[in-house]
Design a protein around this motif. Structure first.
Motif, PDB file in Angstrom:
ATOM      1  N   TYR A  89       0.834  -1.204   0.000  1.00  0.00           N
ATOM      2  CA  TYR A  89       0.000   0.000   0.000  1.00  0.00           C
ATOM      3  C   TYR A  89       0.869   1.254   0.000  1.00  0.00           C
ATOM      4  O   TYR A  89       0.703   2.149  -0.844  1.00  0.00           O
ATOM      5  N   ARG A 128      -4.188  -3.498 -12.979  1.00  0.00           N
ATOM      6  CA  ARG A 128      -4.211  -4.201 -11.693  1.00  0.00           C
ATOM      7  C   ARG A 128      -3.561  -5.576 -11.764  1.00  0.00           C
ATOM      8  O   ARG A 128      -3.761  -6.325 -12.718  1.00  0.00           O
ATOM      9  N   PRO A 154      -3.589  -9.264 -10.518  1.00  0.00           N
ATOM     10  CA  PRO A 154      -4.667 -10.094  -9.951  1.00  0.00           C
ATOM     11  C   PRO A 154      -4.198 -11.059  -8.865  1.00  0.00           C
ATOM     12  O   PRO A 154      -4.264 -12.281  -9.023  1.00  0.00           O
ATOM     13  N   ASN A 155      -3.684 -10.525  -7.774  1.00  0.00           N
ATOM     14  CA  ASN A 155      -3.340 -11.375  -6.630  1.00  0.00           C
ATOM     15  C   ASN A 155      -3.438 -10.548  -5.351  1.00  0.00           C
ATOM     16  O   ASN A 155      -3.901  -9.400  -5.370  1.00  0.00           O
ATOM     17  N   GLU A 156      -2.993 -11.120  -4.239  1.00  0.00           N
ATOM     18  CA  GLU A 156      -3.128 -10.456  -2.936  1.00  0.00           C
ATOM     19  C   GLU A 156      -2.386  -9.125  -2.889  1.00  0.00           C
ATOM     20  O   GLU A 156      -2.923  -8.113  -2.438  1.00  0.00           O
ATOM     21  N   CYS A 177      -4.138  -6.385  -4.609  1.00  0.00           N
ATOM     22  CA  CYS A 177      -5.281  -5.792  -3.897  1.00  0.00           C
ATOM     23  C   CYS A 177      -4.851  -4.573  -3.074  1.00  0.00           C
ATOM     24  O   CYS A 177      -5.549  -3.554  -3.042  1.00  0.00           O
ATOM     25  N   TYR A 178      -3.689  -4.677  -2.409  1.00  0.00           N
ATOM     26  CA  TYR A 178      -3.200  -3.542  -1.613  1.00  0.00           C
ATOM     27  C   TYR A 178      -2.826  -2.367  -2.527  1.00  0.00           C
ATOM     28  O   TYR A 178      -3.091  -1.200  -2.205  1.00  0.00           O
ATOM     29  N   PHE A 210      -4.072  -1.765  -5.489  1.00  0.00           N
ATOM     30  CA  PHE A 210      -5.333  -1.260  -6.025  1.00  0.00           C
ATOM     31  C   PHE A 210      -6.014  -0.333  -5.018  1.00  0.00           C
ATOM     32  O   PHE A 210      -6.522   0.745  -5.376  1.00  0.00           O
ATOM     33  N   GLN A 211      -6.022  -0.729  -3.741  1.00  0.00           N
ATOM     34  CA  GLN A 211      -6.643   0.115  -2.714  1.00  0.00           C
ATOM     35  C   GLN A 211      -5.908   1.445  -2.595  1.00  0.00           C
ATOM     36  O   GLN A 211      -6.538   2.511  -2.429  1.00  0.00           O
ATOM     37  N   CYS A 221      -8.332  -4.890 -15.200  1.00  0.00           N
ATOM     38  CA  CYS A 221      -7.692  -6.118 -14.710  1.00  0.00           C
ATOM     39  C   CYS A 221      -7.921  -7.195 -15.753  1.00  0.00           C
ATOM     40  O   CYS A 221      -9.065  -7.562 -16.032  1.00  0.00           O
TER      41      CYS A 221
END
Length: 334
Positions: free
Chosen positions: A163, A185, A187-189, A192-193, A195-196, A213
């Motif tokens: 992040y 994006r 596409p994994n864990e 996600c950070y 992307f946020q 994505c």
């Protein structure tokens, strides 16, 4: 023929305990006897059963390490850091290549119990109920690297601060005048950070969010490059006035750059591109990719230190490893 310690004792005309003392360098054996025993061992090419000796001592001095994909360059540097550090502690590494297969992970957990590893460093692709259940059966320390387990799972982790790293890169683009930034994006864990961070960044500066994505995975280089090309083409179709691409990984960024070059567009003259990871090819002059350094080797060293703390019974805290912008030539100032 594989000789036993009893065979060595018989050939040297000494007791089994004397051979054992010579192998373990105990001092209550005369120099002449020790010389004779060691010469017998060399002549008969005897290989000690080290594993059996470790079992009797309730410690194998072996750490298990799972690798999601042995060809993954993102893992290579952290794995090297882990191995280098563990050797300094006197431990060997047993590596299991999972090939991103959950069954292989479960088999590795079983092997860890059978071979009585002293600890595990794991990087599962996901945290399914089967994986969490398998981990719960272990009575040895477990540390996760580059993956953050669910809150209810009592496994410590070390991971990059995705992040904060993403926010630093986006602020870098903003300082260079970019206001129409699209996000490709991952596409994994970790994606996600990042992307946020992108969503929060757009909200902070009241910018339009432009996120795509790809349906193509990004776990291996060839897929990630296809992913980047597909994502870029979606962006070019939906938001043709985009000035900068914030890509979820270096390989996705390279794929986007390939897509741009195929259309005859200049980087950074007509589009600025940034990635995450600082893989080796990112520094090549025909990419010159501005990216985020993840300090993967240092993360591996720290992972080994944390696991050794757990093996020694010490308490540890989860770690978010810092990142740093590596500035090259793929970004222009507007």
């Amino acid at each position: 023929m594989r000789y036993t310690i009893k065979d060595i004792a018989a050939a040297a005309h000494v007791s089994v305990s004397t051979v054992s003392k010579c192998l373990n360098s105990y001092g209550d054996v005369s120099p002449e006897t020790k010389r004779m025993v060691l010469e017998t061992i060399e002549r008969m090419q005897y290989v000690p059963n080290t594993f059996a000796r470790y079992i009797s001592q309730h410690a194998t001095h072996v750490i298990g390490l799972t690798v999601p994909d042995i060809t993954d360059p993102y893992s290579a540097q952290s794995n090297r850091g882990i191995e280098t550090r563990l050797r300094e502690y006197g431990y060997d590494l047993f590596i299991g290549n999972l090939n991103r297969d959950e069954e292989r992970f479960l088999q590795f957990i079983k092997k860890a119990r059978e071979m009585r590893f002293d600890g595990l460093i794991i990087t599962p692709d996901g945290w399914s109920e089967r994986i969490l259940k398998a981990i719960s059966t272990l009575d040895i320390p477990v540390l996760s690297i580059r993956r953050r387990p669910p809150a209810l799972c009592k496994v410590h982790f070390i991971d990059g601060d995705h992040y904060a790293g993403a926010m630093a890169m986006l602020e870098y683009l903003y300082r260079h005048g970019h206001r129409r930034i699209a996000h490709l994006r991952l596409p994994n864990e970790a994606g996600c950070y990042r992307f946020q961070a992108y969503l929060d960044f757009c909200a902070k500066y009241q910018l339009e969010s432009r996120v795509v994505c790809s349906s193509i995975p990004a776990s291996i280089l060839s897929d990630a490059v296809k992913n980047g090309k597909e994502c870029y083409r979606q962006i070019a179709c939906r938001w043709p006035d985009t000035t900068a691409l914030f890509c979820g990984s270096d390989f996705i960024a390279i794929g986007a750059m390939v897509g741009l070059w195929e259309e005859g567009k200049l980087v950074p003259g007509e589009m600025s591109v940034v990635g995450v990871g600082n893989v080796e090819m990112a520094s090549l002059p025909w990419f010159g990719l501005t990216t985020m350094e993840l300090f993967r080797y240092e993360m591996g060293v720290k992972a080994a230190d944390l696991l050794m703390d757990l093996v020694s019974g010490r308490e540890i805290e989860d770690v978010l490893s810092p990142m740093m912008v590596v500035e090259r030539t793929s970004v222009c100032t507007l």
